[in-house]
Design a protein around this motif. Structure first.
Motif, mmCIF file in Angstrom:
data_model
loop_
_atom_site.group_PDB
_atom_site.id
_atom_site.type_symbol
_atom_site.label_atom_id
_atom_site.label_comp_id
_atom_site.label_asym_id
_atom_site.label_seq_id
_atom_site.Cartn_x
_atom_site.Cartn_y
_atom_site.Cartn_z
ATOM 1 N N VAL A 1 139.044 88.579 42.141
ATOM 2 C CA VAL A 1 138.785 87.164 41.913
ATOM 3 C C VAL A 1 137.689 86.954 40.871
ATOM 4 N N LYS A 2 136.768 87.887 40.730
ATOM 5 C CA LYS A 2 135.730 87.751 39.707
ATOM 6 C C LYS A 2 136.333 87.861 38.316
ATOM 7 N N MET A 3 137.300 88.771 38.141
ATOM 8 C CA MET A 3 137.955 88.900 36.846
ATOM 9 C C MET A 3 138.830 87.688 36.554
ATOM 10 N N LYS A 4 139.391 87.066 37.592
ATOM 11 C CA LYS A 4 140.107 85.806 37.386
ATOM 12 C C LYS A 4 139.164 84.750 36.821
ATOM 13 N N ALA A 5 137.947 84.704 37.356
ATOM 14 C CA ALA A 5 136.978 83.719 36.886
ATOM 15 C C ALA A 5 136.572 83.992 35.440
ATOM 16 N N THR B 1 144.339 63.806 44.180
ATOM 17 C CA THR B 1 144.675 64.721 45.263
ATOM 18 C C THR B 1 144.076 66.084 44.970
ATOM 19 N N TRP B 2 143.250 66.554 45.888
ATOM 20 C CA TRP B 2 142.591 67.840 45.731
ATOM 21 C C TRP B 2 143.326 68.922 46.508
ATOM 22 N N MET B 3 143.217 70.125 46.020
ATOM 23 C CA MET B 3 143.766 71.281 46.720
ATOM 24 C C MET B 3 143.028 71.454 48.040
ATOM 25 N N PRO B 4 143.743 71.703 49.145
ATOM 26 C CA PRO B 4 143.057 71.874 50.437
ATOM 27 C C PRO B 4 142.027 72.993 50.377
ATOM 28 N N GLY B 5 140.919 72.783 51.064
ATOM 29 C CA GLY B 5 139.852 73.782 51.077
ATOM 30 C C GLY B 5 140.311 75.082 51.700
ATOM 31 N N PRO B 6 140.180 76.201 50.994
ATOM 32 C CA PRO B 6 140.629 77.489 51.532
ATOM 33 C C PRO B 6 139.648 78.052 52.549
ATOM 34 N N ALA B 7 140.117 79.045 53.282
ATOM 35 C CA ALA B 7 139.257 79.725 54.249
ATOM 36 C C ALA B 7 138.266 80.634 53.524
ATOM 37 N N LEU B 8 137.116 80.839 54.133
ATOM 38 C CA LEU B 8 136.124 81.742 53.565
ATOM 39 C C LEU B 8 136.665 83.161 53.518
ATOM 40 N N MET B 9 136.282 83.886 52.474
ATOM 41 C CA MET B 9 136.781 85.250 52.280
ATOM 42 C C MET B 9 135.610 86.202 52.126
ATOM 43 N N PRO B 10 135.715 87.390 52.685
ATOM 44 C CA PRO B 10 134.640 88.374 52.504
ATOM 45 C C PRO B 10 134.609 88.882 51.069
ATOM 46 N N ASN B 11 133.417 89.190 50.596
ATOM 47 C CA ASN B 11 133.211 89.742 49.253
ATOM 48 C C ASN B 11 133.744 88.822 48.160
ATOM 49 N N PRO C 1 132.627 85.359 45.941
ATOM 50 C CA PRO C 1 131.588 84.357 45.675
ATOM 51 C C PRO C 1 132.021 82.985 46.177
ATOM 52 N N PRO C 2 131.110 82.213 46.739
ATOM 53 C CA PRO C 2 131.484 80.901 47.288
ATOM 54 C C PRO C 2 132.083 79.995 46.214
ATOM 55 N N GLY C 3 133.210 79.401 46.529
ATOM 56 C CA GLY C 3 133.902 78.524 45.607
ATOM 57 C C GLY C 3 135.058 79.163 44.879
ATOM 58 N N LEU C 4 135.081 80.504 44.812
ATOM 59 C CA LEU C 4 136.182 81.203 44.147
ATOM 60 C C LEU C 4 137.352 81.467 45.089
ATOM 61 N N GLU C 5 137.240 81.014 46.344
ATOM 62 C CA GLU C 5 138.367 81.186 47.270
ATOM 63 C C GLU C 5 139.615 80.466 46.758
ATOM 64 N N TYR C 6 139.412 79.393 45.991
ATOM 65 C CA TYR C 6 140.556 78.689 45.410
ATOM 66 C C TYR C 6 141.331 79.614 44.475
ATOM 67 N N LEU C 7 140.607 80.305 43.565
ATOM 68 C CA LEU C 7 141.273 81.192 42.617
ATOM 69 C C LEU C 7 141.945 82.367 43.306
ATOM 70 N N GLU D 1 128.315 72.586 42.407
ATOM 71 C CA GLU D 1 128.472 73.450 41.249
ATOM 72 C C GLU D 1 128.668 74.879 41.734
ATOM 73 N N ILE D 2 129.861 75.389 41.522
ATOM 74 C CA ILE D 2 130.183 76.725 42.027
ATOM 75 C C ILE D 2 130.208 77.777 40.918
ATOM 76 N N MET D 3 130.234 77.332 39.668
ATOM 77 C CA MET D 3 130.306 78.284 38.568
ATOM 78 C C MET D 3 129.636 77.675 37.339
ATOM 79 N N THR D 4 128.990 78.525 36.539
ATOM 80 C CA THR D 4 128.364 78.100 35.293
ATOM 81 C C THR D 4 128.782 79.057 34.189
ATOM 82 N N MET D 5 129.137 78.500 33.031
ATOM 83 C CA MET D 5 129.514 79.309 31.870
ATOM 84 C C MET D 5 128.580 78.966 30.727
ATOM 85 N N GLN D 6 128.009 79.987 30.100
ATOM 86 C CA GLN D 6 127.028 79.787 29.038
ATOM 87 C C GLN D 6 127.459 80.534 27.784
ATOM 88 N N ARG D 7 127.420 79.820 26.681
ATOM 89 C CA ARG D 7 127.692 80.428 25.373
ATOM 90 C C ARG D 7 126.432 80.365 24.536
#
Length: 329
Positions: free
Chosen positions: A297-301, A93-103, A105-111, A180-186
């Motif tokens: 939301v960017k700091m949440k990410a 079961t996936w979380m329902p797709g959220p509405a688009l938000m201004p400012n 990044p695409p995909g971070l609407e969930y956070l 792919e909505i986010m990439t993390m690199q170490r």
């Protein structure tokens, strides 16, 4: 008589009945398929990449979820073929797709609409039995046990098994349709030098969308505990993370506090949950991440990314380097 019209000879009743009946379908007469059709699952116009192929399940070709950026009433359900077990029948079961938000990044609407997420690492029994490192996989869920993201490590076999927990890695965060909505690199940081040297300090870069940097997680040297900075895309300190004096507490949770820039007030936390024997012997960690609902939301990410750097540095284990890691910490 010359004007008479000739008529066909009369046939027995049973022969006429056989001519009216349709022949039985056999191997040479396949059934009519015009009444059967397959409905194609369509994605919104302009969706990059077309159909998602990363989690395609040939057993259930019609179970692709529709990406609903305008929101939905019912939760999205599907069973990703990449992570499903042979005897697993219940759909995810996936979380329902959220509405688009201004400012945003695409995909971070969930956070943006969450103040708490759970990071659940997949248990790899083959890794425990053989000692061969495999790519880490994580399920990201909300408090309703709905899937938010899937995180998959993308590191080659040589790097994983040569550098173990010190390995450079790339983590790919995907949503319900495999986007792919986010990439993390170490990057790799050598630990042969003095541990207080800046070149040995660990760092994680968070990109959303992939290729666009939104922040960094930077380690700071401290004699007693884990200390990190949460930075923006310009590497300016925004918040800090302070860990416990000991991250190897048996039977208790390990709490990493997210602090304001002045280091006085707590604005969130990253908690590694104690899962009993699974925490002691298996690489299957469970983290709870808390942050204010109205946080940027960017700091949440970026806080979300800090969880994975902490996991690799303090809680990843292997048969070859467990004693090395303990002495390093």
């Amino acid at each position: 008589m010359s004007g008479a019209v000739p008529t066909a000879p009369e046939q027995p009743a049973d022969e006429m009945e056989n001519q009216v009946k349709a022949p039985d379908p056999g191997p040479d007469n396949p059934p009519d398929y015009e009444s059967h059709f397959v409905q194609a699952v369509l994605l919104p116009a302009g969706y990059p990449g077309g159909l998602p192929t990363r989690y395609y399940s040939p057993q259930q070709p019609s179970t692709f979820p529709l990406y609903q950026p305008t929101g939905g009433v019912h939760p999205i359900q599907y069973q990703p073929g990449k992570y499903s077990l042979p005897n697993q029948s219940a759909p995810i079961t996936w979380m329902p797709g959220p509405a688009l938000m201004p400012n945003c990044p695409p995909g971070l609407e969930y956070l943006a609409q969450l103040d708490n997420i759970h990071v659940l690492q997949h248990f790899e029994p083959l890794e425990r039995m053989t000692g061969i490192e495999t790519n880490n996989r994580y399920d990201i869920k909300n408090n309703l046990d709905q899937m938010v993201y899937i995180v998959t490590e993308d590191t080659d076999d040589f790097t994983r098994n040569s550098y173990r927990t010190l390995r450079p890695f790339v983590l790919r965060v995907t949503d319900c349709v495999g986007r792919e909505i986010m990439t993390m690199q170490r990057p790799f940081r050598c630990t042969c030098c003095c541990f207080c040297c800046p070149s040995t300090r660990q760092e994680l870069e968070v990109q959303c969308p992939p290729g666009v940097t939104i922040g960094f997680v930077a380690e700071h040297w401290n004699l007693c505990r884990a200390v990190y900075s949460i930075q923006n895309e310009k590497k300016e300190n925004v918040m800090g993370v302070r860990g416990p004096c000991s991250t190897y507490g048996c039977g208790s949770d390990s709490v990493f506090e997210v602090l304001s820039l002045d280091g006085v007030s707590s604005v969130g936390s990253i908690i590694r949950k104690w899962n009993g024997l699974l925490s002691a012997m298996g690489d299957a960690d469970h983290f709870d991440i808390h942050f204010p609902l109205d946080m940027n939301v960017k700091m949440k990410a970026v806080i979300f990314g800090a969880c994975f750097l902490i996991d690799f540095m303090y809680f990843e284990r292997s048969h070859h380097n467990v004693h090395q890691d303990r002495s390093r910490q």
